[in-house]
Structure formats: structure tokens, C-alpha cells
Design an enzyme around this catalytic site. Structure first.
Site, PDB file in Angstrom:
ATOM      1  N   SER A  18       0.725  -1.143  -0.073  1.00  0.00           N
ATOM      2  CA  SER A  18      -0.053  -0.062   0.160  1.00  0.00           C
ATOM      3  C   SER A  18       0.816   1.261  -0.016  1.00  0.00           C
ATOM      4  O   SER A  18       0.515   2.359   0.563  1.00  0.00           O
ATOM      5  CB  SER A  18      -0.868   0.017   1.247  1.00  0.00           C
ATOM      6  N   ARG A  49       6.112   6.741   2.906  1.00  0.00           N
ATOM      7  CA  ARG A  49       5.933   7.675   3.666  1.00  0.00           C
ATOM      8  C   ARG A  49       7.108   8.250   4.482  1.00  0.00           C
ATOM      9  O   ARG A  49       7.069   9.514   4.910  1.00  0.00           O
ATOM     10  CB  ARG A  49       5.225   6.947   4.866  1.00  0.00           C
ATOM     11  N   TRP A  50       8.367   7.605   3.999  1.00  0.00           N
ATOM     12  CA  TRP A  50       9.763   8.145   5.004  1.00  0.00           C
ATOM     13  C   TRP A  50      10.453   8.768   3.716  1.00  0.00           C
ATOM     14  O   TRP A  50      11.341   9.204   3.974  1.00  0.00           O
ATOM     15  CB  TRP A  50      10.258   7.025   5.546  1.00  0.00           C
ATOM     16  N   ALA A  51      10.059   8.677   2.523  1.00  0.00           N
ATOM     17  CA  ALA A  51      10.773   9.506   1.447  1.00  0.00           C
ATOM     18  C   ALA A  51      10.943  10.941   1.747  1.00  0.00           C
ATOM     19  O   ALA A  51       9.783  11.650   1.518  1.00  0.00           O
ATOM     20  CB  ALA A  51      10.280   9.052   0.182  1.00  0.00           C
ATOM     21  N   GLU A 118      20.005  17.331  -6.288  1.00  0.00           N
ATOM     22  CA  GLU A 118      20.428  16.368  -5.301  1.00  0.00           C
ATOM     23  C   GLU A 118      21.840  15.485  -5.940  1.00  0.00           C
ATOM     24  O   GLU A 118      22.117  16.074  -7.170  1.00  0.00           O
ATOM     25  CB  GLU A 118      19.548  15.360  -4.899  1.00  0.00           C
ATOM     26  N   HIS A 234      22.176   4.965   2.437  1.00  0.00           N
ATOM     27  CA  HIS A 234      22.142   6.263   2.268  1.00  0.00           C
ATOM     28  C   HIS A 234      23.416   6.827   3.340  1.00  0.00           C
ATOM     29  O   HIS A 234      23.581   6.380   4.383  1.00  0.00           O
ATOM     30  CB  HIS A 234      20.872   6.776   3.009  1.00  0.00           C
ATOM     31  N   ARG A 280      26.005   8.570  -3.996  1.00  0.00           N
ATOM     32  CA  ARG A 280      25.833   7.929  -2.652  1.00  0.00           C
ATOM     33  C   ARG A 280      26.700   7.061  -2.373  1.00  0.00           C
ATOM     34  O   ARG A 280      27.120   6.844  -1.206  1.00  0.00           O
ATOM     35  CB  ARG A 280      24.388   7.426  -2.638  1.00  0.00           C
ATOM     36  N   HIS A 341      19.361   1.555   2.718  1.00  0.00           N
ATOM     37  CA  HIS A 341      18.291   2.639   2.312  1.00  0.00           C
ATOM     38  C   HIS A 341      17.509   1.995   1.236  1.00  0.00           C
ATOM     39  O   HIS A 341      16.224   2.301   1.316  1.00  0.00           O
ATOM     40  CB  HIS A 341      19.073   4.016   1.758  1.00  0.00           C
ATOM     41  N   ARG A 376      21.178   3.903  -7.781  1.00  0.00           N
ATOM     42  CA  ARG A 376      20.088   4.502  -7.971  1.00  0.00           C
ATOM     43  C   ARG A 376      20.775   6.089  -7.803  1.00  0.00           C
ATOM     44  O   ARG A 376      21.258   6.687  -6.798  1.00  0.00           O
ATOM     45  CB  ARG A 376      18.979   4.527  -6.986  1.00  0.00           C
ATOM     46  N   LEU A 382      10.871   7.333  -6.352  1.00  0.00           N
ATOM     47  CA  LEU A 382       9.361   7.649  -6.322  1.00  0.00           C
ATOM     48  C   LEU A 382       8.762   7.699  -7.768  1.00  0.00           C
ATOM     49  O   LEU A 382       7.659   7.212  -7.851  1.00  0.00           O
ATOM     50  CB  LEU A 382       9.204   8.856  -5.643  1.00  0.00           C
TER      51      LEU A 382
END
Length: 515
Positions: A18, A49-51, A118, A234, A280, A341, A376, A382
């Protein structure tokens, strides 16, 4: 179509998970018929939700999809699937419009969408919503939109198996965790959108639900798994004793924050021309080396020079969390260290989200489209979920069917016969044996540890027991792939093979379950 003899409630599409990928697919697919979304936690429990950082799209006047593509390929360390990456970058602006249509309000400045930069992006192309709450804002908007009669959402429902009949996905078996009842749900297509696997490691930015379930479910069903050795750590997660790990977004460095060692040196310029905005994997390994040199468990992220940035407004979640830990980021440097991450690999799909099992699709972090290659590009994750989630539904609307072509040189591996005794034991083993810096001895030790664990339980129905089985499967796949890849590339670094070996390893590793 489901075969004869199967009984259970029937839907057009079953979505497992979800987060943004699952909800976006459900919303796009509702015109096809009834859609069922199954999630083992609440609808809010997901990586989305944590992005914090944002979502990347070439929507600025000085940017282009071609430049976005070039940056994506460069970050991926030679293994990016260019066709998939081109689709991502060229379809990204249209997917931003879809998210706006579903109620996402992206941050603006002077009447124009605000764009941040970024690491490894050559342009400012990262959109944010609610400052550093982008993931939460998208999740909230999609959750609200999903309150639709055509979409049934069952939370606290654990999917334990993808049902196949005559080689095709026909539905799922699931357990209602609050009652223990087993259920069968049938559908014309099953879409895995279960997120990542950060809980494999003792230090992670991921929530508790990120246990690699989709990868293990697909592997068990006979689908191919690709690039599973490539895990992104990360570089900057809060490291304060007694305080839970919390992501400090790369966007903080994008605004000009600087990493410093114990001596106060801004050390990243010694490691890469892009300094603090290097890819990263480079930044994470540099921090590890600085910590080792200093005998410390962290370095410092210094925001104190950002006098022109209202840090409390630009990064409200980070500011509030750090304040709760006794750190005022306006005047105090932030203690940070790398944490697990993002999973670059996963269930191998084609550009329509099809796995190698007909009628089984995957999208989001559990999938491996090839877009990310070995490393990535920030904030592409996202966007990947909505671009390929849209394509899954477009394929279903056109009639669906078929499967991704099998990989000719894939390797067959058995399911592990054992399962971790506890989450903590698996996490500690993986952090030590398959963390930021790996070597052959450690990877072999990890596989030996798995072999020595207790036999798998039969019919595990508790969430914790089932997660241990799924995590053990993904851990064994990751250790095996990392041991076989005798080079360093992107998110996979071998201290005993520190160089990149294009002659032998500019290729993907693909595994399938041994039958």
C-alpha cells in the site's frame, strides 16, 4: 485467467502493498474492475511515507529528459537498462501531472514549482511536497483518493503465497493477522508493490515493514530475481545513542550543508570532484573510511553555514526530529553515519512491469526494471513507482497476458532450508557480512551462518515468523550474488576486489528458484 478448482473471492487486479506503487496501480486500475489491495500493516506503513528527498522529473526550463537520462545512466555504473531509463525520464513529467490530479500539492516558489538539486544530478529537477515530507504528502493524497467503491483495502493481511495455475499467477493466499484466518483471493493479475528490504540490516532508514516480502514471494513463485547484490546505503542517517535511525535527506547537502570529520575538515573533496554531492555509494564509503580513521561511529553534517535557508521551514521533519534529540541544526552539526536505504535489484521485470511468470507484475522498489543499474540516482525511486505502475495498468488495459522473456544464462538457486532465529540475528549478520564494504570471507561466513540456522517452520502464520523466512530468502540471494560478483561496482563494494571489471562483470546476475 484462474484455473478450474480454485475458490475464493474474485477481483480484476490484486495489489500487494500500500505504498505509492500499490496505491497508484490501484487507482489507475479501478476502471478495469474490482481492485483488492492487501497490506500486512496499516495503509500508512510503507517506505513511501519516509521518502524525504523528493521525486525527480525534468520539468524545469533549463532541463530536459535527455539530460535526466544521461545523469541516470552515469549514476548506474554501467548496468542501467537504457530503454527502461529512457521511459522513466521521458514519461516523468506526465506522471507528475497525474500525481497533481490525485491531489498532491508540490512546493512552489514565486508561482513556479520549486526544484531542488541532489547528488549526481546535473540540474535542479527534484520536486518536493511539504518540504522534506514528500513521501508522506504523496501517500496521504493517494490514500484519500483510494477511498473508492471499486477499491477494497484489507490491512493487517499477510500475503503468504502467490498462487499459480498452469504456470500463470491466479491469485494469492493470505492470512488475516488479527484473526488468524487463511483466505484465498483470485484475480486476472497480481501486482507486487511491497517495497524494499532495509530490515535486512541493523542500521536502516526503512520502516519495520520493509522485509523483502515481494522478492521472496516472486522467487518462490518461479519469477526471476536480478541485481540483488546492489544495495544502496544512504550516507547520512542520524546516529545518536538511544535515538532511532532517521534519514537526513540528501537535499540538505543539496542546499549546501557540508560533511566534516572529527578534525572539522570538509573531507569529501578528497574523494570525488563533486565533493558532498558525489554519488551515494562514494559518499557512504568515504564516511566509513573517515569514521575508521577517527575511531568514531559518525561524522558531522554541518548546516550552520546555511544562513540564507530557513532550515525549520525547508526541512520541517528533519528539524523537528533533530530538536527532539537535542540537536538544533541551525547551530549544531548533525552526527550522521550510513544506513541501509534502497534495494536496486529485485523481481526482474520488462518495461511493462511483467515478471517472467505470466500475469504476475511488479513495480516500485521490489521490482528490478534495470533503471537504477548498480547505483540509483537520487529521487528516481518515487518516480519509478508511478512511471512503471502506469505501464502495468496500460498493459492490463490492453489485454494483459504474456511474460517478460526468460534470461538465457540465469542461475537456479534453492530456497533456503532454514530461517533466521530472530530479526536481530539476521540484521547483525547482514550488516557485518554484506554491508557497505564486503569481502569473500565475510560473504561466505554469512551463507554458512544461514545454513546453520533452524529449519524453516511449516505453515508459519505469524507476521514475525513469516518475515524471518522471507528475509532469510532475500539475504541468501544477496549474499550469493555478492560473493559471485568478484568486482566493485556501484552499491556493491568488495575490499578484496576493489576495481571495476568491465571485461567480466559488465552484466547482470539473474537467479530463479531451483525446481
Amino acid at each position: 485467467m484462474a484455473g478450474p478448482g480454485l475458490q475464493g473471492e474474485r477481483f480484476a487486479v490484486i495489489v500487494v502493498g500500500s505504498g505509492i506503487s500499490g496505491l497508484f496501480v490501484a487507482l489507475e486500475a479501478r476502471h478495469l474492475g474490482r481492485v483488492l489491495v492487501l497490506t500486512k500493516g496499516s495503509i500508512d506503513d510503507c517506505n513511501t511515507r519516509w521518502a524525504q528527498g523528493g521525486i525527480a522529473a525534468a520539468v524545469g526550463p533549463l532541463d530536459s529528459p535527455e539530460q535526466h537520462l544521461a545523469d541516470t545512466i552515469a549514476a548506474g555504473a554501467g548496468l542501467v537498462d537504457e530503454e527502461a531509463a529512457r521511459i522513466l525520464c521521458y514519461e516523468a513529467p506526465a506522471r507528475i501531472r497525474d500525481l497533481v490530479r490525485y491531489g498532491v500539492s508540490f512546493d512552489s516558489l514565486g508561482g513556479e514549482v520549486a526544484l531542488g538539486r541532489e547528488a549526481a544530478h546535473s540540474r535542479a529537477r527534484v520536486l518536493h511536497a511539504g518540504g522534506d515530507r514528500t513521501g508522506a504528502e504523496i501517500e496521504t493524497a493517494l490514500s484519500e483518493a483510494a477511498k473508492d467503491p471499486a477499491i477494497t483495502i484489507l490491512d493487517h493481511t499477510l500475503v503468504t503465497r502467490v498462487i499459480t495455475r498452469e504456470g500463470e499467477a491466479a491469485g494469492v493466499e493470505a492470512v488475516a493477522l488479527q484473526t488468524g484466518e487463511r483466505e484465498v483471493y483470485l484475480a486476472d493479475a497480481v501486482v507486487l508493490g511491497t517495497g524494499g528490504a532495509g530490515q535486512l540490516f541493523s542500521h536502516t532508514t526503512n520502516p519495520d515493514v520493509a522485509t523483502g516480502d515481494g522478492v521472496a514471494l516472486a522467487f518462490d513463485a518461479g519469477a526471476e530475481i536480478a541485481d540483488i547484490e546492489f544495495y544502496q546505503f544512504h550516507p547520512t542517517a542520524l546516529r545518536v545513542p538511544g535515538v532511532p535511525t532517521f534519514l537526513i535527506s540528501e537535499a540538505v547537502r543539496g542546499e549546501g550543508a557540508v560533511l566534516r570529520n572529527r578534525a572539522g575538515e570538509a573531507f569529501m573533496k578528497r574523494y570525488h570532484p563533486l565533493a558532498d554531492l558525489a554519488p551515494r555509494d562514494v559518499v557512504a564509503r568515504a564516511i566509513v573510511r573517515e569514521m575508521r580513521s577517527d575511531g568514531s561511529d559518525h561524522v558531522l553534517l554541518d548546516c550552520t553555514g546555511l544562513k540564507s535557508v530557513d532550515l525549520a521551514a525547508r526541512f520541517p521533519a528533519i528539524f523537528a526530529y533533530c530538536m527532539s534529540a537535542g540537536i538544533d541544526i541551525r547551530v549544531d552539526p548533525i552526527p550522521v553515519a550510513p544506513a541501509a536505504h534502497y534495494l536496486m535489484g529485485g523481481v526482474r521485470t520488462d518495461t511493462w512491469g511483467r515478471t517472467t511468470v505470466p500475469r504476475l507484475y511488479a513495480c516500485g522498489e521490489c521490482a528490478c526494471t534495470g533503471v537504477h543499474g548498480a547505483n540509483r540516482l537520487a529521487s528516481n525511486s518515487l518516480m519509478e513507482t508511478v512511471v512503471f505502475g502506469k505501464r502495468v495498468v496500460e498493459h492490463l488495459a490492453a489485454g494483459g497476458g504474456g511474460a517478460a522473456a526468460a534470461t538465457p544464462d540465469r542461475a537456479a538457486l534453492p530456497m533456503p532450508a532454514t530461517a533466521a532465529p530472530s530479526h536481530a540475528e539476521l540484521q547483525a549478520m547482514m550488516w557485518e557480512c554484506a554491508g557497505i564494504e564486503r569481502d569473500g570471507a565475510g560473504l561466505e561466513r554469512g551463507l554458512q551462518t544461514i545454513a546453520g540456522w533452524p529449519a524453516r517452520g511449516e505453515g508459519a502464520v505469524t507476521r514475525e515468523a513469516f518475515e524471518r523466512q522471507q528475509m532469510t530468502t532475500v539475504a541468501a540471494l544477496m549474499l550469493t550474488a555478492a560473493l559471485r560478483r568478484t568486482e566493485s561496482r556501484g552499491g556493491h563494494y568488495r575490499s578484496d576486489y576493489p576495481e571495476t571489471d568491465d571485461a567480466h562483470w559488465k552484466r547482470r546476475q539473474v537467479f530463479v528458484r531451483e525446481r
